[in-house]
Design a protein around this motif. Structure first.
Motif, PDB file in Angstrom:
ATOM      1  N   GLU A  42       0.831  -1.205   0.000  1.00 38.19           N
ATOM      2  CA  GLU A  42       0.000   0.000   0.000  1.00 38.19           C
ATOM      3  C   GLU A  42       0.864   1.253   0.000  1.00 38.19           C
ATOM      4  OE1 GLU A  42      -3.088   2.161   3.182  1.00 38.19           O
ATOM      5  OE2 GLU A  42      -2.357   0.120   3.535  1.00 38.19           O
ATOM      6  N   LEU A  43       1.978   1.223   0.733  1.00 38.79           N
ATOM      7  CA  LEU A  43       2.886   2.357   0.800  1.00 38.79           C
ATOM      8  C   LEU A  43       3.651   2.505  -0.508  1.00 38.79           C
ATOM      9  CD1 LEU A  43       4.290   4.581   2.538  1.00 38.79           C
ATOM     10  CD2 LEU A  43       5.990   2.829   3.139  1.00 38.79           C
ATOM     11  N   ALA A  44       3.488   3.640  -1.164  1.00 38.68           N
ATOM     12  CA  ALA A  44       4.240   4.000  -2.368  1.00 38.68           C
ATOM     13  C   ALA A  44       4.030   3.032  -3.529  1.00 38.68           C
ATOM     14  CB  ALA A  44       5.729   4.122  -2.056  1.00 38.68           C
ATOM     15  N   ALA A  45       2.949   2.218  -3.472  1.00 37.38           N
ATOM     16  CA  ALA A  45       2.690   1.203  -4.504  1.00 37.38           C
ATOM     17  C   ALA A  45       3.972   0.434  -4.796  1.00 37.38           C
ATOM     18  CB  ALA A  45       2.135   1.830  -5.773  1.00 37.38           C
ATOM     19  N   GLY A  46       4.631  -0.017  -3.729  1.00 43.00           N
ATOM     20  CA  GLY A  46       5.961  -0.587  -3.837  1.00 43.00           C
ATOM     21  C   GLY A  46       5.971  -2.084  -4.064  1.00 43.00           C
ATOM     22  N   LEU A  47       7.060  -2.556  -4.647  1.00 42.19           N
ATOM     23  CA  LEU A  47       7.301  -3.983  -4.823  1.00 42.19           C
ATOM     24  C   LEU A  47       8.154  -4.456  -3.658  1.00 42.19           C
ATOM     25  CD1 LEU A  47       7.118  -6.572  -6.553  1.00 42.19           C
ATOM     26  CD2 LEU A  47       9.193  -5.793  -7.731  1.00 42.19           C
ATOM     27  N   ARG A  48       7.546  -5.179  -2.722  1.00 41.82           N
ATOM     28  CA  ARG A  48       8.279  -5.656  -1.553  1.00 41.82           C
ATOM     29  C   ARG A  48       9.027  -6.945  -1.855  1.00 41.82           C
ATOM     30  NH1 ARG A  48       6.001  -7.305   4.468  1.00 41.82           N
ATOM     31  NH2 ARG A  48       8.060  -7.773   5.329  1.00 41.82           N
ATOM     32  N   ALA A  70      14.757   3.192  -0.345  1.00 40.60           N
ATOM     33  CA  ALA A  70      13.653   3.360  -1.304  1.00 40.60           C
ATOM     34  C   ALA A  70      13.386   2.093  -2.104  1.00 40.60           C
ATOM     35  CB  ALA A  70      13.912   4.537  -2.241  1.00 40.60           C
ATOM     36  N   THR A  71      13.780   0.932  -1.583  1.00 41.06           N
ATOM     37  CA  THR A  71      13.658  -0.278  -2.375  1.00 41.06           C
ATOM     38  C   THR A  71      12.220  -0.568  -2.798  1.00 41.06           C
ATOM     39  OG1 THR A  71      14.205  -2.631  -2.478  1.00 41.06           O
ATOM     40  CG2 THR A  71      13.485  -1.818  -0.357  1.00 41.06           C
ATOM     41  N   GLY A  72      12.042  -0.745  -4.093  1.00 43.92           N
ATOM     42  CA  GLY A  72      10.768  -1.175  -4.660  1.00 43.92           C
ATOM     43  C   GLY A  72       9.723  -0.110  -4.848  1.00 43.92           C
ATOM     44  N   ILE A  73       9.958   1.132  -4.380  1.00 42.43           N
ATOM     45  CA  ILE A  73       8.891   2.122  -4.454  1.00 42.43           C
ATOM     46  C   ILE A  73       8.747   2.656  -5.881  1.00 42.43           C
ATOM     47  CG2 ILE A  73       9.324   2.770  -2.064  1.00 42.43           C
ATOM     48  CD1 ILE A  73      10.404   5.467  -3.079  1.00 42.43           C
ATOM     49  N   THR A  74       7.570   3.191  -6.180  1.00 43.55           N
ATOM     50  CA  THR A  74       7.350   3.874  -7.447  1.00 43.55           C
ATOM     51  C   THR A  74       7.455   5.376  -7.232  1.00 43.55           C
ATOM     52  OG1 THR A  74       4.940   3.832  -7.122  1.00 43.55           O
ATOM     53  CG2 THR A  74       5.929   2.010  -8.373  1.00 43.55           C
ATOM     54  N   LEU A  75       7.804   6.100  -8.304  1.00 41.38           N
ATOM     55  CA  LEU A  75       8.197   7.502  -8.189  1.00 41.38           C
ATOM     56  C   LEU A  75       7.378   8.386  -9.114  1.00 41.38           C
ATOM     57  CD1 LEU A  75      12.044   6.789  -8.366  1.00 41.38           C
ATOM     58  CD2 LEU A  75      10.648   7.006  -6.298  1.00 41.38           C
ATOM     59  N   HIS A 108      12.886  11.907  -5.145  1.00 39.78           N
ATOM     60  CA  HIS A 108      11.975  10.768  -5.344  1.00 39.78           C
ATOM     61  C   HIS A 108      10.491  11.132  -5.311  1.00 39.78           C
ATOM     62  CE1 HIS A 108      15.335   8.293  -5.730  1.00 39.78           C
ATOM     63  NE2 HIS A 108      15.472   7.847  -4.494  1.00 39.78           N
ATOM     64  N   GLY A 109      10.151  12.316  -5.764  1.00 34.43           N
ATOM     65  CA  GLY A 109       8.749  12.646  -5.996  1.00 34.43           C
ATOM     66  C   GLY A 109       7.966  12.987  -4.750  1.00 34.43           C
ATOM     67  N   LEU A 110       6.638  12.862  -4.857  1.00 34.28           N
ATOM     68  CA  LEU A 110       5.747  13.329  -3.799  1.00 34.28           C
ATOM     69  C   LEU A 110       4.925  12.221  -3.158  1.00 34.28           C
ATOM     70  CD1 LEU A 110       4.462  16.596  -5.534  1.00 34.28           C
ATOM     71  CD2 LEU A 110       6.122  16.423  -3.658  1.00 34.28           C
ATOM     72  N   HIS A 177      12.079   2.115  -8.318  1.00 31.62           N
ATOM     73  CA  HIS A 177      13.346   1.949  -7.618  1.00 31.62           C
ATOM     74  C   HIS A 177      13.551   0.497  -7.147  1.00 31.62           C
ATOM     75  CE1 HIS A 177      16.757   3.128  -5.128  1.00 31.62           C
ATOM     76  NE2 HIS A 177      16.605   4.397  -5.486  1.00 31.62           N
ATOM     77  N   PRO A 178      13.458  -0.494  -8.033  1.00 27.92           N
ATOM     78  CA  PRO A 178      13.673  -1.874  -7.595  1.00 27.92           C
ATOM     79  C   PRO A 178      15.152  -2.212  -7.431  1.00 27.92           C
ATOM     80  CG  PRO A 178      13.224  -1.821  -9.947  1.00 27.92           C
ATOM     81  CD  PRO A 178      13.059  -0.415  -9.451  1.00 27.92           C
ATOM     82  N   TYR A 179      15.439  -3.061  -6.455  1.00 24.56           N
ATOM     83  CA  TYR A 179      16.761  -3.663  -6.285  1.00 24.56           C
ATOM     84  C   TYR A 179      16.656  -5.124  -6.693  1.00 24.56           C
ATOM     85  CZ  TYR A 179      18.327   0.204  -3.201  1.00 24.56           C
ATOM     86  OH  TYR A 179      18.674   1.437  -2.659  1.00 24.56           O
ATOM     87  N   LEU A 180      17.542  -5.588  -7.559  1.00 30.23           N
ATOM     88  CA  LEU A 180      17.517  -6.967  -8.020  1.00 30.23           C
ATOM     89  C   LEU A 180      18.547  -7.808  -7.272  1.00 30.23           C
ATOM     90  CD1 LEU A 180      17.205  -6.582 -11.904  1.00 30.23           C
ATOM     91  CD2 LEU A 180      15.414  -6.507 -10.155  1.00 30.23           C
ATOM     92  N   ARG A 181      18.269  -9.112  -7.174  1.00 29.11           N
ATOM     93  CA  ARG A 181      19.205 -10.064  -6.601  1.00 29.11           C
ATOM     94  C   ARG A 181      18.943 -11.430  -7.226  1.00 29.11           C
ATOM     95  NH1 ARG A 181      18.079 -10.826  -0.298  1.00 29.11           N
ATOM     96  NH2 ARG A 181      19.459 -12.629  -0.556  1.00 29.11           N
TER      97      ARG A 181
END
Length: 325
Positions: A42-48, A70-75, A108-110, A177-181
């Motif tokens: 829900e927060l920042a429409a992020g990819l957890r 900022a991992t996974g968040i949209t901007l 990183h936007g609003l 802002h995704p981090y890959l592994r």
């Protein structure tokens, strides 16, 4: 970490209205298809989290944490930074709130700390939306809509759209802002490849001042070992093939995870950090429609007319062999 289930609650956290929120990143939306799992916040429409067959393909974080780095968040309505938080509209100086105090930038936007509302969901997809209200330094009313989908090939597809509900054209840059592994492989043992011919040369505040053809440590086209890199740089002139540009992490055993982006998204920022919690190195590969400080430089900056909509699409794909079933 058990990647076959949604991360469990660390304990209830009372919300202002008396309801209970069990995650610092808000409601968790779980998508499953075959052996693929995605968890969207829900927060920042992020990819957890995105995983295949229990193999984590993105960095994640704890139930009681907000996204580290900022991992996974949209901007939206800008990605990266605006220098001093200042830009000009029709000759009038506008001042955005400073959110990166150490470099005196608006970063990183609003919507980084905003809750997104559910628009639609099914077993394979979820769509979330948040309003950008007129505020300090940005006098426009917009909506940012984000749709995550697990596709038939079990890859992750993300579509970000911006809708202008204002009476005036609004400037914007979209990004993520995704981090890959690759599972438990230390990131410093991975090879990163980025198909880009030009890098933006930034100052010590990470504000681009010029551009140049990639060379030396900044040329990632042939692949570079992550362990040798100290990188926080934007790239453009991407190598598109069939309308798609791909950037890849490869493990010594040949497995890969890639971020891809469409032609509406002509920039990518690569960030290699030693400060991600619990990881000796972590790699963010960030698709963007424009670079840092686009509100001032005009590079990559788009304007959205009243009532119009713009969309960019990116995603994550992998080649894991038998490891992902």
């Amino acid at each position: 970490m058990d990647l076959t289930a949604t991360p469990s609650a660390a304990g209830p956290v009372p919300a202002a209205n008396g309801a209970v929120r069990r995650y610092a990143s808000g409601r968790q939306y779980e998508l499953r298809r075959g052996d693929a799992l995605a968890v969207v916040t829900e927060l920042a429409a992020g990819l957890r989290l995105y995983s295949r067959g229990g193999i984590a393909l993105t960095e994640s974080y704890g139930d009681g944490d907000i996204p580290p780095g900022a991992t996974g968040i949209t901007l939206a309505p800008w990605a990266n930074r605006v220098e001093d938080g200042v830009w000009y509209l029709n000759g009038k100086k506008l001042q955005l709130d400073i959110t990166e105090v150490s470099r005196n930038n608006a970063s990183h936007g609003l919507l980084r700390n905003s809750s997104y509302e559910l628009v639609d969901e099914d077993g394979f997809s979820v769509t979330l939306e948040a309003a950008i209200f007129p505020q300090h330094g940005y006098p426009f009313l917009l909506r940012h809509r984000v749709r995550y989908e697990l596709a038939e090939d079990l890859g992750l597809v993300v579509r970000q759209s911006l809708i202008n509900d204002s009476q005036d054209p609004a400037p914007f840059v979209l990004g993520a802002h995704p981090y890959l592994r690759l599972g438990d492989v230390p990131s410093e043992e991975l090879t990163v490849s980025v198909g880009a011919r030009t890098r933006l040369v930034a100052d010590d505040r990470l504000i681009p001042r010029s551009s140049e053809p990639v060379s030396g440590d900044f040329d990632l086209r042939g692949g570079r070992l992550v362990g040798t890199l100290d990188l926080d740089s934007a790239y453009t002139d991407l190598e598109f093939d069939g309308g798609i540009a791909r950037h890849t992490l490869r493990s010594p055993d040949g497995r890969t995870v890639s971020l891809w982006q469409d032609e509406g998204c002509g920039y990518v920022h690569v960030f290699v950090t030693t400060e991600f919690p619990g990881r000796s190195k972590a790699v963010a590969i960030e698709p963007m429609t424009g670079p840092a400080n686009a509100f001032n430089s005009g590079e990559g900056l788009r304007w959205l007319a009243p009532g119009e909509q713009f969309s960019m699409t990116w995603g994550i794909a992998s080649s894991l062999g038998a490891a992902a079933g």
